[in-house]
Motif scaffolding. Structure first.
Motif, PDB file in Angstrom:
ATOM      1  N   UNK A  82       0.867  -1.191  -0.052  1.00  0.00           N
ATOM      2  CA  UNK A  82      -0.029   0.096   0.162  1.00  0.00           C
ATOM      3  C   UNK A  82       0.880   1.261   0.043  1.00  0.00           C
ATOM      4  N   UNK A  83       1.935   1.437   0.751  1.00  0.00           N
ATOM      5  CA  UNK A  83       2.819   2.479   0.768  1.00  0.00           C
ATOM      6  C   UNK A  83       3.440   2.542  -0.275  1.00  0.00           C
ATOM      7  N   UNK A  84       4.005   1.456  -1.103  1.00  0.00           N
ATOM      8  CA  UNK A  84       4.491   1.531  -2.361  1.00  0.00           C
ATOM      9  C   UNK A  84       3.767   2.031  -3.466  1.00  0.00           C
ATOM     10  N   UNK A  85       2.555   1.753  -3.495  1.00  0.00           N
ATOM     11  CA  UNK A  85       1.572   2.188  -4.457  1.00  0.00           C
ATOM     12  C   UNK A  85       1.415   3.859  -4.244  1.00  0.00           C
ATOM     13  N   UNK A  86       1.224   4.022  -2.982  1.00  0.00           N
ATOM     14  CA  UNK A  86       0.861   5.654  -2.635  1.00  0.00           C
ATOM     15  C   UNK A  86       2.075   6.425  -3.093  1.00  0.00           C
ATOM     16  N   UNK A  87       3.268   5.744  -2.772  1.00  0.00           N
ATOM     17  CA  UNK A  87       4.734   6.687  -3.088  1.00  0.00           C
ATOM     18  C   UNK A  87       4.698   6.787  -4.704  1.00  0.00           C
ATOM     19  N   UNK A  88       4.435   5.574  -5.327  1.00  0.00           N
ATOM     20  CA  UNK A  88       4.508   5.618  -6.731  1.00  0.00           C
ATOM     21  C   UNK A  88       3.376   6.534  -7.330  1.00  0.00           C
ATOM     22  N   UNK A  89       2.398   6.737  -6.856  1.00  0.00           N
ATOM     23  CA  UNK A  89       1.440   8.026  -7.290  1.00  0.00           C
ATOM     24  C   UNK A  89       1.791   9.182  -7.271  1.00  0.00           C
ATOM     25  N   UNK A  90       2.528   9.361  -5.754  1.00  0.00           N
ATOM     26  CA  UNK A  90       3.054  10.759  -5.603  1.00  0.00           C
ATOM     27  C   UNK A  90       3.966  11.121  -6.250  1.00  0.00           C
ATOM     28  N   UNK A  91       5.202  10.363  -6.714  1.00  0.00           N
ATOM     29  CA  UNK A  91       6.067  10.525  -7.823  1.00  0.00           C
ATOM     30  C   UNK A  91       5.372  10.921  -9.005  1.00  0.00           C
ATOM     31  N   UNK A  92       4.509   9.882  -9.530  1.00  0.00           N
ATOM     32  CA  UNK A  92       3.829  10.364 -10.810  1.00  0.00           C
ATOM     33  C   UNK A  92       3.026  11.716 -11.078  1.00  0.00           C
ATOM     34  N   UNK A  93       2.536  12.011  -9.600  1.00  0.00           N
ATOM     35  CA  UNK A  93       2.008  13.317  -9.609  1.00  0.00           C
ATOM     36  C   UNK A  93       3.212  14.565  -9.774  1.00  0.00           C
ATOM     37  N   UNK A  94       4.063  14.217  -9.057  1.00  0.00           N
ATOM     38  CA  UNK A  94       5.000  15.413  -9.168  1.00  0.00           C
ATOM     39  C   UNK A  94       5.932  15.047 -10.585  1.00  0.00           C
TER      40      UNK A  94
END
Length: 83
Positions: free
Chosen positions: A14-26
């Motif tokens: 879950x944390x990895x998926x969330x961090x992937x989403x944040x990096x993609x948004x950036x």
């Protein structure tokens, strides 16, 4: 129907998926700023800006579409059944 016997999704997934989403948004935000600010500077003979519209499309809407596709794949991967 009960899902209590299903294995739980790990916190690291879950944390990895969330961090992937944040990096993609950036990345999308950075490309959006580049697409909004970037004016093509033509060369001395007037050439060099033929594909400016395509480049801007790939910088913002294209990257956003790609981020959505990656997010769908990541969500399916995190929530799939573990056999």
């Amino acid at each position: 129907m009960s899902f209590s016997d299903e294995p739980r999704t790990g916190t690291s997934s879950k944390v990895g998926c969330f961090l992937l989403g944040l990096m993609g948004c950036a990345v999308v935000v950075v490309l959006f700023v580049g697409a909004a600010m970037g004016d093509c500077a033509p060369s001395a003979h007037g050439m060099g800006c033929e594909n400016d519209g395509l480049i801007r499309f790939l910088m913002f809407p294209g990257s956003l579409i790609l981020l959505i596709a990656i997010g769908i794949f990541a969500a399916r991967r995190v929530t799939k059944d573990r056999d």
